[in-house]
Design an enzyme around this catalytic site. Sequence first.
Site, short mmCIF file in Angstrom:
data_model
loop_
_atom_site.label_atom_id
_atom_site.label_comp_id
_atom_site.label_asym_id
_atom_site.label_seq_id
_atom_site.Cartn_x
_atom_site.Cartn_y
_atom_site.Cartn_z
N ARG A 205 5.85 11.46 0.90
CA ARG A 205 6.49 10.32 0.22
C ARG A 205 6.77 10.68 -1.23
O ARG A 205 5.90 11.16 -1.96
CB ARG A 205 5.57 9.09 0.25
N TYR B 16 -1.34 -2.73 -8.26
CA TYR B 16 -1.59 -1.38 -8.79
C TYR B 16 -0.54 -0.38 -8.36
O TYR B 16 -0.63 0.79 -8.70
CB TYR B 16 -2.99 -0.90 -8.39
N LYS B 17 0.47 -0.83 -7.60
CA LYS B 17 1.54 0.09 -7.20
C LYS B 17 2.66 -0.01 -8.24
O LYS B 17 2.49 0.43 -9.36
CB LYS B 17 1.96 -0.22 -5.77
N PHE C 149 0.73 -1.10 7.54
CA PHE C 149 -0.43 -0.58 6.81
C PHE C 149 -1.67 -1.13 7.53
O PHE C 149 -1.79 -2.34 7.74
CB PHE C 149 -0.34 -1.10 5.37
N ASP D 11 3.76 -9.33 3.43
CA ASP D 11 2.98 -8.47 2.55
C ASP D 11 3.98 -7.68 1.69
O ASP D 11 4.72 -6.84 2.21
CB ASP D 11 2.10 -7.52 3.38
C1 LIG Z 1 -1.45 -0.90 -0.63
C2 LIG Z 1 -1.42 -1.90 0.45
C3 LIG Z 1 -2.52 -2.73 0.71
C4 LIG Z 1 -3.77 -2.54 -0.07
O1 LIG Z 1 -4.74 -3.50 0.13
P1 LIG Z 1 -6.02 -3.54 -0.82
O2 LIG Z 1 -6.75 -4.73 -0.39
O3 LIG Z 1 -5.52 -3.59 -2.23
O4 LIG Z 1 -6.78 -2.28 -0.61
C5 LIG Z 1 -2.41 -3.68 1.71
N1 LIG Z 1 -1.28 -3.81 2.45
C6 LIG Z 1 -0.20 -3.00 2.23
C7 LIG Z 1 1.04 -3.17 3.04
C8 LIG Z 1 -0.25 -2.04 1.24
O5 LIG Z 1 0.80 -1.24 1.02
#
Ligand SMILES: *Cc1c(COP(=O)(O)O)cnc(C)c1O
Length: 424
Positions: free
Chosen positions: A385, A237-238, A130, A212
């Site tokens: 997805r 939030y996921k 990501f 992560d």
């Molecule tokens: C969703 C996600 C993020 C999101 O980061 P935010 O700081 O909440 O915007 C970061 N890393 C990964 C791997 C994600 O899936």
Amino acid sequence: MGALDAERDDARRRDAADPLAGLRERFAVPDGELYMDGNSLGPLSTDAERTLSRVVDEWRDLGIRGWTDADPPWFEYAERLGDRLAPVVGADAEEVVAANSTTVNVHTLVGTFYDALEGTPAVLVDELDFPTDHYAVRAQLRARGVDPDEGLIAVESRDGRTVEEDDVVAAMDEHDVGIVFLPSVLYRSGQLLDVERIAREAHDRGIVAGFDLAHSVGVVPHHLSEWDVDFAVWCSYKYLNAGPGAIAGLYVDREHFGMTPALAGWWGHEKATQFDMELTYTPERSAGAWQIGTVPMLSAAPLEGALDVVEEAGIEAIREKSVALTTLLVDLADEHLPECEVGTPRDPARRGGHVALEHDEADRISRALGARDVIVDYRPPNVVRLCPAPLYVGFEDVVDAVAHVRAVLDEREYERFEPRDGVT
Ligand SMILES: *Cc1c(COP(=O)(O)O)cnc(C)c1O
């Protein structure tokens, strides 16, 4: 009998026998909508709404006294959320806190551990990450005078979908690596990496191991303490369903308590003396030290209720249902969607909570599904997805989702949508 009718009958039987099926009515998923995007943004639950409303009431009724007189007091709210997140990630209560955003947590934790290293070794990541994770690590390297093109090493994927743990280990030997920082689940393909093995191999070489967990927390159990992971970050939030931009979470192995956080702030100061307002920073001896500023109560409050649902279901039962749902989805895609390729590993032990369907028209197919109230998302270049999140998606929903994809392909419904610039 229509297409997929036999599968639908079987799925109904499985829903009737599913101990988690009743939780669905607590989520704001409209009748007739298939919400298959919970790995991007989980829906609101009555539980999350209740705790958010309670904190708003506390604010109205108590004003500033909420910091001490609310229940739990706002002053220690992030730590109390950490106590409840700890079993979800397999850690001790003091090792976990709700804090900041995921990206900010990458900054502060990678920065903290980098500061403790000798010289300027590399940070090992992978090329399918990501993007925000790379942006943050590169920025931390730059801040320390390290050229990110030298200091960030990305393990390459052999197939464009997955990352081999063997290649991660080989890269640890080929380069001078100080920190390995990888996702638990790759956001596009849904591959679940072997966190335990990577942490062990890293430690055998004196390398710090951080992860992560954004795409696994709340759907895959973790054992961070037992696996000796040094640090981890995730968002709420996921799969945790705490709302858009909700407060994130972090874990630090207790053996590292007392380190000075790279992004220090007063909320991470030793709690007992925080309000002495000393200008010298003394870190709290817990993961709480990596907090920065005042806990954002209104983006933290929904997590309290959202965790009620996760606790009620149990993380092991959530994973069991998740594996059953993604297995059904993969099997149905193989049988009924031959134009699509499943980009997610078929071994359930290597799969997170979502499934990647690959097709050259993935973008337009995603939009055609949206028009049918099948909420999915598109990830370039060719992935739709589909996330059957176990707290509010059932087996029949999975059959219905596949039937919708089949119909979109049969009717060529995606051709009603204009191709977008730069998107194929
Ligand atoms: C969703 C996600 C993020 C999101 O980061 P935010 O700081 O909440 O915007 C970061 N890393 C990964 C791997 C994600 O899936």
